[in-house]
Write an enzyme that holds these catalytic residues in place. Structure first.
Site, mmCIF file in Angstrom:
data_model
loop_
_atom_site.group_PDB
_atom_site.id
_atom_site.type_symbol
_atom_site.label_atom_id
_atom_site.label_comp_id
_atom_site.label_asym_id
_atom_site.label_seq_id
_atom_site.Cartn_x
_atom_site.Cartn_y
_atom_site.Cartn_z
ATOM 1 N N SER A 102 0.796 -1.217 0.000
ATOM 2 C CA SER A 102 0.000 0.000 0.000
ATOM 3 C C SER A 102 0.834 1.276 0.000
ATOM 4 O O SER A 102 1.643 1.490 -0.881
ATOM 5 C CB SER A 102 -0.942 -0.038 1.205
ATOM 6 O OG SER A 102 -1.840 1.023 1.134
ATOM 7 N N HIS A 103 0.675 2.079 1.046
ATOM 8 C CA HIS A 103 1.321 3.388 1.127
ATOM 9 C C HIS A 103 2.734 3.290 1.705
ATOM 10 O O HIS A 103 3.416 4.306 1.820
ATOM 11 C CB HIS A 103 0.482 4.294 2.017
ATOM 12 C CG HIS A 103 0.208 3.651 3.339
ATOM 13 N ND1 HIS A 103 -0.674 2.599 3.460
ATOM 14 C CD2 HIS A 103 0.725 3.852 4.551
ATOM 15 C CE1 HIS A 103 -0.685 2.201 4.718
ATOM 16 N NE2 HIS A 103 0.151 2.934 5.403
ATOM 17 N N LYS A 153 -1.694 -9.583 -0.353
ATOM 18 C CA LYS A 153 -3.018 -9.726 0.259
ATOM 19 C C LYS A 153 -3.931 -10.520 -0.652
ATOM 20 O O LYS A 153 -3.787 -10.503 -1.880
ATOM 21 C CB LYS A 153 -3.614 -8.380 0.631
ATOM 22 C CG LYS A 153 -3.766 -7.396 -0.502
ATOM 23 C CD LYS A 153 -4.360 -6.082 0.022
ATOM 24 C CE LYS A 153 -4.406 -5.048 -1.083
ATOM 25 N NZ LYS A 153 -5.162 -3.858 -0.720
ATOM 26 N N ASP A 161 -2.245 6.639 -3.396
ATOM 27 C CA ASP A 161 -1.117 5.950 -2.755
ATOM 28 C C ASP A 161 -0.541 4.857 -3.643
ATOM 29 O O ASP A 161 -0.892 4.741 -4.818
ATOM 30 C CB ASP A 161 -1.553 5.376 -1.407
ATOM 31 C CG ASP A 161 -2.492 4.193 -1.572
ATOM 32 O OD1 ASP A 161 -3.218 4.172 -2.589
ATOM 33 O OD2 ASP A 161 -2.496 3.295 -0.712
ATOM 34 N N ASP A 165 -0.955 1.595 -4.093
ATOM 35 C CA ASP A 165 -1.816 0.676 -4.837
ATOM 36 C C ASP A 165 -3.138 1.293 -5.269
ATOM 37 O O ASP A 165 -4.037 0.587 -5.731
ATOM 38 C CB ASP A 165 -2.059 -0.604 -4.032
ATOM 39 C CG ASP A 165 -2.748 -0.331 -2.705
ATOM 40 O OD1 ASP A 165 -2.590 0.791 -2.167
ATOM 41 O OD2 ASP A 165 -3.447 -1.220 -2.198
ATOM 42 N N ASP A 178 -5.666 2.850 -3.645
ATOM 43 C CA ASP A 178 -6.947 2.832 -2.943
ATOM 44 C C ASP A 178 -7.146 4.033 -2.015
ATOM 45 O O ASP A 178 -8.255 4.324 -1.608
ATOM 46 C CB ASP A 178 -7.175 1.500 -2.204
ATOM 47 C CG ASP A 178 -6.058 1.138 -1.250
ATOM 48 O OD1 ASP A 178 -5.129 1.949 -1.079
ATOM 49 O OD2 ASP A 178 -6.107 0.036 -0.669
ATOM 50 N N ARG A 179 -6.074 4.747 -1.695
ATOM 51 C CA ARG A 179 -6.233 5.918 -0.827
ATOM 52 C C ARG A 179 -6.350 7.194 -1.651
ATOM 53 O O ARG A 179 -5.929 7.234 -2.802
ATOM 54 C CB ARG A 179 -5.019 6.063 0.092
ATOM 55 C CG ARG A 179 -4.887 4.927 1.054
ATOM 56 C CD ARG A 179 -3.787 5.193 2.040
ATOM 57 N NE ARG A 179 -3.776 4.143 3.043
ATOM 58 C CZ ARG A 179 -3.340 4.293 4.281
ATOM 59 N NH1 ARG A 179 -2.832 5.443 4.673
ATOM 60 N NH2 ARG A 179 -3.382 3.288 5.138
ATOM 61 N N THR A 234 -11.264 -0.521 12.332
ATOM 62 C CA THR A 234 -10.342 -0.117 11.260
ATOM 63 C C THR A 234 -10.095 -1.297 10.325
ATOM 64 O O THR A 234 -9.811 -2.404 10.782
ATOM 65 C CB THR A 234 -9.016 0.337 11.879
ATOM 66 O OG1 THR A 234 -9.273 1.516 12.639
ATOM 67 C CG2 THR A 234 -7.974 0.640 10.812
ATOM 68 N N SER A 271 -8.112 7.136 7.423
ATOM 69 C CA SER A 271 -6.818 6.832 6.814
ATOM 70 C C SER A 271 -6.859 7.011 5.302
ATOM 71 O O SER A 271 -6.293 6.216 4.558
ATOM 72 C CB SER A 271 -6.409 5.402 7.166
ATOM 73 O OG SER A 271 -7.409 4.495 6.748
ATOM 74 N N LYS A 317 -11.498 0.372 -0.906
ATOM 75 C CA LYS A 317 -11.539 1.813 -1.038
ATOM 76 C C LYS A 317 -10.913 2.168 -2.380
ATOM 77 O O LYS A 317 -10.177 1.365 -2.953
ATOM 78 C CB LYS A 317 -10.827 2.482 0.127
ATOM 79 C CG LYS A 317 -9.396 2.022 0.389
ATOM 80 C CD LYS A 317 -8.940 2.624 1.699
ATOM 81 C CE LYS A 317 -7.490 2.289 2.009
ATOM 82 N NZ LYS A 317 -7.323 0.957 2.605
ATOM 83 N N ARG A 326 -1.181 5.265 17.095
ATOM 84 C CA ARG A 326 -2.039 6.256 16.444
ATOM 85 C C ARG A 326 -2.941 6.889 17.499
ATOM 86 O O ARG A 326 -3.609 6.185 18.261
ATOM 87 C CB ARG A 326 -2.910 5.614 15.377
ATOM 88 C CG ARG A 326 -2.121 4.936 14.260
ATOM 89 C CD ARG A 326 -2.924 4.939 12.972
ATOM 90 N NE ARG A 326 -2.407 4.031 11.969
ATOM 91 C CZ ARG A 326 -1.359 4.278 11.186
ATOM 92 N NH1 ARG A 326 -0.682 5.407 11.316
ATOM 93 N NH2 ARG A 326 -0.978 3.393 10.272
HETATM 94 C C1 G16 Z 1 -5.161 -0.399 5.421
HETATM 95 C C2 G16 Z 1 -6.595 -0.831 5.491
HETATM 96 C C3 G16 Z 1 -7.443 0.313 5.963
HETATM 97 C C4 G16 Z 1 -6.923 0.877 7.262
HETATM 98 C C5 G16 Z 1 -5.474 1.262 7.088
HETATM 99 C C6 G16 Z 1 -4.802 1.762 8.365
HETATM 100 O O1 G16 Z 1 -5.032 0.559 4.421
HETATM 101 O O2 G16 Z 1 -7.040 -1.269 4.242
HETATM 102 O O3 G16 Z 1 -8.746 -0.131 6.075
HETATM 103 O O4 G16 Z 1 -7.654 1.980 7.650
HETATM 104 O O5 G16 Z 1 -4.753 0.150 6.640
HETATM 105 O O6 G16 Z 1 -4.587 0.722 9.209
HETATM 106 P P1 G16 Z 1 -3.634 0.840 10.478
HETATM 107 O O7 G16 Z 1 -4.143 2.039 11.242
HETATM 108 O O8 G16 Z 1 -3.866 -0.451 11.180
HETATM 109 O O9 G16 Z 1 -2.239 1.072 10.006
HETATM 110 P P2 G16 Z 1 -4.000 0.359 3.236
HETATM 111 O O10 G16 Z 1 -4.210 1.540 2.351
HETATM 112 O O11 G16 Z 1 -2.683 0.332 3.932
HETATM 113 O O12 G16 Z 1 -4.382 -0.960 2.628
#
Ligand code: G16
Length: 543
Positions: free
Chosen positions: A113-114, A126, A277, A279, A281-282, A344, A365, A376, A496
């Site tokens: 992801s990010h 995943k 981001d 991938d 989705d953000r 979350t 997030s 997302k 967090r």
């Molecule tokens: C993932 C999940 C999201 C979540 C985020 C933050 O995002 O898909 O639903 O809100 O992690 O999670 P954490 O607070 O546990 O780091 P992504 O964009 O990383 O796949």
């Protein structure tokens, strides 16, 4: 081509987190590590024999190698067909769409992801289920159990598949269908939104900039924003996906998307700025001189979604993750929509979307999405914003201020304390947990605690439960503090701290967020004894 049975032993810690298994790239690159996990995915889903899966990724370092391994393992275990994005690229929402459209048995997305990418950074795997959404805990639990017992996996000895060549090839008895990862997704977006109205707005002089951060959305954004909607060439910046994201951190927040922030604060700032981001989705949304907090973005979109053709007949209900601000709750109340608070993780929205209880959901997030896929979706959020702007004729700043005037403002920020030693972070949470019951009525930094609890969730559709999903402290006057540990990091722990306060006074709408939250921030530090536990007085990121 021979199928080889390889003996192996379990690796510790192959437990999928908030979104799949994320580790240092070098951890994934050690012999048998990826193979073990992939074999356990097969076991977790009841085998892969005869199945069709989607395979894609965000283009990060090692993704192309991992894709070849997965193809050879799928072929060895009897999969019928793998639909893979050209160059092993496919954004997370596009993969979700493809799983649904082709009615496959699920898909694998290679992404952290990010998180940054490269040999010294992060990698991830995943699995998404046939509804297109991230595997629920029941499935990830089975995968994790299998990782503790694995003794062998199967793999085909074969040459690499040419993933740059579109069309169908054979790998052993399996078909590998290499597809254009952009086209179907772009078509879907064109069906959801009023592209004619957005095109007209753009041709009338509306300027936008989109920062793809050298990650997967570059080709998607170019096709949709520049080719189909007529944005000026170059409106999409950092559009080439790179294995190390150009050395950047592909996380669309005011710290890491600093280039975009600068452009949107310049004198000749465009009317609209956005980023996505690794991938795809953000999302991050900006107006000239204004960063729109993701929680506010969700609320604004929920209030205006009907302006887009796909949502013209209403959004029925909305859902937000627990730490997301309650801004959308006010919209739901006023519009008579059901409103759900989930843990979350996008996977918790799946059942609500499948059942049609909600059509729109979002997280603090930087994630917003709808029932069009089960992830997302960054570009979807950008397009819904553009559709709303085109339909109302308002600018971003005007739209947000009008929204606050109508619904009040939930001032919001998240403070991240990164790379904290896991034991210390856990000790902070454990200690606070034991004190929660006694907090009500006490005053901290001038704010009185109204109530405090630990969030646990029962899924309204299937009754499954998730415990220990974050500590919530409600303050008199509408403030709230939430604390939890991230489930997506790869080094140490990230604490967090989610901070929120409510105001209906118009003269507080323009106040700087961190300043406006001053008391709540001080109260959070006092209540959770952040410095005593972690030695930190300041967060690493204020989003
Ligand atoms: C993932 C999940 C999201 C979540 C985020 C933050 O995002 O898909 O639903 O809100 O992690 O999670 P954490 O607070 O546990 O780091 P992504 O964009 O990383 O796949």
């Amino acid at each position: 081509m021979d199928i080889v049975d390889v003996e192996t032993t379990p690796f510790e810690g192959q437990k999928p987190g908030t979104s799949g298994l994320r580790k240092k790239t070098k951890t994934f690159m050690q012999p048998r590590y990826l193979e073990n996990f992939v074999e356990c995915i097969w076991r977790g889903i009841g085998g892969v024999e005869g199945k069709t899966l989607v395979l894609g990724g965000d283009g990060r370092y090692f993704g192309d190698r991992a894709a070849q391994v997965i193809l050879r393992m799928a072929a060895a275990s009897g999969a019928r067909r793998i639909i893979v994005g050209q160059g092993a690229l496919m954004s997370t929402p596009a993969a979700s769409n493809m799983i649904r459209k082709r009615q496959t048995h699920g898909g694998i997305i290679l992404s952290a992801s990010h998180n940054p990418g490269g040999p010294d950074e992060d990698f991830g795997v995943k699995f998404n289920t046939p509804n297109g959404g991230p595997a629920p805990e029941e499935v990830t639990g089975r995968i994790f159990e299998a990782t503790k017992e694995i003794r062998r996996y199967r793999i085909l000895e074969a040459q690499d598949v040419d993933l740059d060549r579109l069309g169908t090839q054979r790998l052993g008895d399996m078909e590998v269908e290499v597809i254009d990862p952009v086209a179907d997704y772009a078509d879907l977006m064109e069906r959801l939104f009023d592209f004619a109205a957005i095109r007209e707005m753009i041709s009338g002089g509306f300027r936008l900039t989109f920062d793809a951060m050298h990650a997967v959305t570059g080709p998607y954004a170019r096709e949709i924003l520049e080719n189909r909607l007529g944005a000026a060439p170059g409106s999409v910046r950092n559009a080439e996906p790179k294995p190390d994201f150009g050395g950047g951190h592909p996380d669309p927040n005011p710290i890491w998307a600093e280039e975009l922030v600068r452009a949107m604060h310049a004198e000749d700032a465009p009317d609209f700025g956005a980023a996505s981001d690794g991938d795809g989705d953000r999302n991050m949304i900006m107006g000239p001189g204004m960063y729109v907090a993701p929680s506010d973005s969700l609320a604004v979109l929920a209030a205006n979604a009907e302006l887009a053709p796909a949502y013209a007949d209403g959004i029925r209900g909305v859902a937000r993750s627990m730490p997301t601000s309650r801004a959308v709750d006010h919209v739901a109340r006023k519009k008579g929509l059901e409103c759900f608070e989930t843990p979350t993780g996008w996977k918790f929205f799946g059942n609500l979307l499948d059942e049609g209880r909600v059509r729109l959901c979002g997280e603090e997030s930087a994630g917003t999405g709808s029932d069009h896929v089960r992830e997302k979706d960054g570009l979807w959020a950008v397009l819904l914003w553009l559709n709303v702007l085109a339909a109302t004729g308002k600018g971003v700043v005007e739209l947000v201020h009008d929204h606050w005037r109508e619904y009040g403002r939930d001032i919001y920020s998240r403070h991240d304390f990164e790379g904290v030693e896991s034991e210390k972070a856990e000790a902070l949470i454990d200690e606070l947990r034991t004190r929660l019951d006694g907090l009500a009525g006490q005053s901290f930094a001038g704010r009185v605690v109204e109530a405090a609890d630990e969030f646990s969730y029962t899924d309204p559709v299937d009754g499954s439960t998730a415990a220990q999903q974050g500590l919530r402290i409600y303050l008199e006057g509408g403030g709230r503090i939430v604390l939890r540990l991230s489930g997506t990091g790869t080094t140490g722990a990230t604490l967090r701290v989610y901070l929120e306060d409510r105001t209906e006074e118009q003269d507080r709408f323009g106040v700087d967020t961190q300043e406006a939250l001053g008391e709540v921030i001080a109260a959070a530090h006092e209540i959770a004894r952040i410095e005593a536990h972690t030695g930190r007085t300041e967060p690493d990121v204020r989003a």
